[in-house]
Design an enzyme around this catalytic site. Structure first.
Site, PDB file in Angstrom:
ATOM      1  CG  HIS A 112      -1.968  -1.091   1.168  1.00 26.94           C
ATOM      2  ND1 HIS A 112      -2.872  -1.231   0.129  1.00 26.94           N
ATOM      3  CD2 HIS A 112      -2.211  -2.116   2.021  1.00 26.94           C
ATOM      4  CE1 HIS A 112      -3.625  -2.304   0.369  1.00 26.94           C
ATOM      5  NE2 HIS A 112      -3.244  -2.858   1.493  1.00 26.94           N
ATOM      6  CG  ASP A 151      -2.723  -8.635   0.456  1.00 26.81           C
ATOM      7  OD1 ASP A 151      -1.947  -8.975   1.355  1.00 26.81           O
ATOM      8  OD2 ASP A 151      -3.753  -7.955   0.653  1.00 26.81           O
ATOM      9  CG  HIS A 153      -6.397  -5.597   1.835  1.00 30.20           C
ATOM     10  ND1 HIS A 153      -5.852  -6.576   2.622  1.00 30.20           N
ATOM     11  CD2 HIS A 153      -7.456  -5.100   2.509  1.00 30.20           C
ATOM     12  CE1 HIS A 153      -6.544  -6.660   3.756  1.00 30.20           C
ATOM     13  NE2 HIS A 153      -7.528  -5.778   3.698  1.00 30.20           N
ATOM     14  CG  ASP A 240      -4.859 -10.314   3.144  1.00 27.67           C
ATOM     15  OD1 ASP A 240      -4.578 -10.817   2.040  1.00 27.67           O
ATOM     16  OD2 ASP A 240      -4.585  -9.147   3.437  1.00 27.67           O
TER      17      ASP A 240
END
Ligand code: ZN
Ligand code: ZN
Ligand code: ZN
Length: 436
Positions: A112, A151, A153, A240
């Site tokens: 991020h 991931d 996200h 995740d």
């Protein structure tokens, strides 16, 4: 003794002394159970699985990628440097030919973190994959790289850093941004004027299971990679998507992750998220390591699999097929409506960026020179609620003469103008990083 059919390198860095806060999901013991599990299964005794020691990344490694505001020291700790450095160790092991592939099991994560860094976003300060890739390019002359971010996200930081780079194919598979942080990562986000189509976002609905993930991999990701012909494939191996993850809503199992890895066969894998510290990470990591080493993963199973695993519902399967078809049409069958730009045109983009961890709001005005010869000169005017206002100029590797001249002109104008706290020049052609 068990022998790996593919030689792999492992790098562990659990960062036991650093966390955002004591109760934060991205916490110290994230890799503790994984390390125990790897030991218990005797993987470090397997012939062909080699563990490497970490080293810290240097300031110069960070400066190939980021504009840190006010400087690198202010936005990183030793743990961040070692997490990034762990990726460099993995990269060296592969590029020196000591192993076929390598997996950096490090934290804190990085996907991020964008090019400009005012603080921590989504648990990330510096982008560990981008730091690794730019190191590889600088040190080993690698040009074409593909990143597959699995991931849960959207890898919005990696997307930001490679938005204008036609030599980096960034593919992010993630839970739909309408239902999860950071809220971005839709198919129309496809790259800047000089790199349209080099960013591919695949948002999948909540409850997607490994069935849907593997379908997406087969139908979309593998054909995209085949067409792009990268010299290296990097997997941002966030975990995740697991059915036990406390902060997401997907249905992936450890064996699913192992199958994904066995099919993708990344040259380098880097751990990103994954917050089911005890129930998922040890088994997912085990599955990934065994798959990378070419070992049989059919025995990899979480102790609570039978209790907690929920198969993918049929309506979700249909939704996934529609998403995959839509993206196929855009990116594989030439359906992407590319905007035509005039050569040399300066294209602007205004953005608001939120740092959820550090509660910072940032405003950016970006300028990119439309260029068919290189990735284009880039300047970012960034002001944040920290009170800092900077201008960063990026001259890409292999920049053409006109883009180099434009970048230097932007830098000199801003440096003599006096309205910025700091003015940065990241000149990848001359390998200089200047700050005034
Ligand atoms: Zn992702
Ligand atoms: Zn994540
Ligand atoms: Zn150019």
């Amino acid at each position: 003794m068990l022998k790996a059919s593919r030689k792999i390198g492992l790098v562990f860095f659990p960062a036991f002394d650093w966390a955002i806060s004591p109760t934060h999901p991205e916490r110290e013991e994230r890799l503790l159970y994984t390390q125990d599990q790897v030991m218990e299964e005797g993987l470090l005794d397997v012939d062909g699985i080699i563990e490497y020691r970490v080293r810290p990344a240097t300031t110069a490694d960070i400066q190939r990628v980021h504009f840190c505001v006010p400087d690198e020291e202010a936005v990183t700790t030793e743990s961040h440097l070692i997490s990034a450095g762990g990726c460099l160790v993995a990269a060296d092991a592969v590029l020196r030919g000591e192993v076929e592939s390598a997996f950096a099991l490090v934290r804190p994560p990085g996907h991020h973190a964008m090019r400009v860094v005012h603080g921590n976003r989504g648990f990330c300060n510096i982008n560990i994959e981008a730091i690794m890739i730019e190191y590889l390019r600088d040190r080993y002359g690698i040009r074409k790289v593909a990143i597959v971010d699995t991931d849960c996200h959207h890898g919005d930081g990696t997307q930001d850093i490679y938005w204008h780079d036609p030599d980096t194919l960034f593919i992010s598979i993630h839970q739909d941004g309408r239902t999860l942080y950071p809220g971005s990562g839709f198919p129309h986000e496809a790259g800047g004027p000089n790199a349209q189509g080099a960013t591919v976002n695949i948002p999948l609905p909540p409850k997607t299971g490994e069935e849907g993930f593997l379908y997406t991999l087969e139908e979309l990701v593998m054909p995209l990679l085949e067409r792009f012909e990268p010299e290296l494939v990097i997997n941002s191996a966030g975990q995740d998507n697991h059915f036990n993850d406390p902060i997401t809503n997907m249905n992936f199992s450890a064996r699913g992750y192992a199958q994904l890895n066995a099919r993708l066969r990344p040259d380098l894998a880097v751990l990103e998220g994954g917050y089911a510290v005890e129930d998922a990470l040890p088994y997912v990591n085990l599955g990934i390591i065994m798959a990378m080493a070419g070992l049989d993963t059919s025995c990899v199973k979480e102790p609570n699999y039978d209790r907690d695993y929920r198969p993918q519902p049929p309506d979700i399967t249909m939704h996934i097929h529609r998403v995959v078809d839509e993206i196929k049409t855009l990116f594989l069958e030439g359906g992407l409506n590319k905007t035509a730009f005039t050569e040399g045109e300066i294209v602007e983009r205004n953005r608001n960026i939120f740092y959820d961890t550090d509660m910072i709001y940032e405003k950016q005005r970006e300028r990119i020179r439309a260029c068919s010869h290189c990735a284009g000169a880039l300047s970012i005017d960034s002001s944040a609620t920290t009170g800092r206002h900077i201008l960063g100029v990026h001259i890409p590797r292999d920049a053409c003469d006109l883009c180099q001249a434009t970048g230097r002109k932007w830098f000199e104008e801003a440096a003599s103008g006096g309205s910025f706290n700091q003015v940065y020049l990241q000149d990848r052609v001359r390998r200089v990083y200047e700050k005034i």
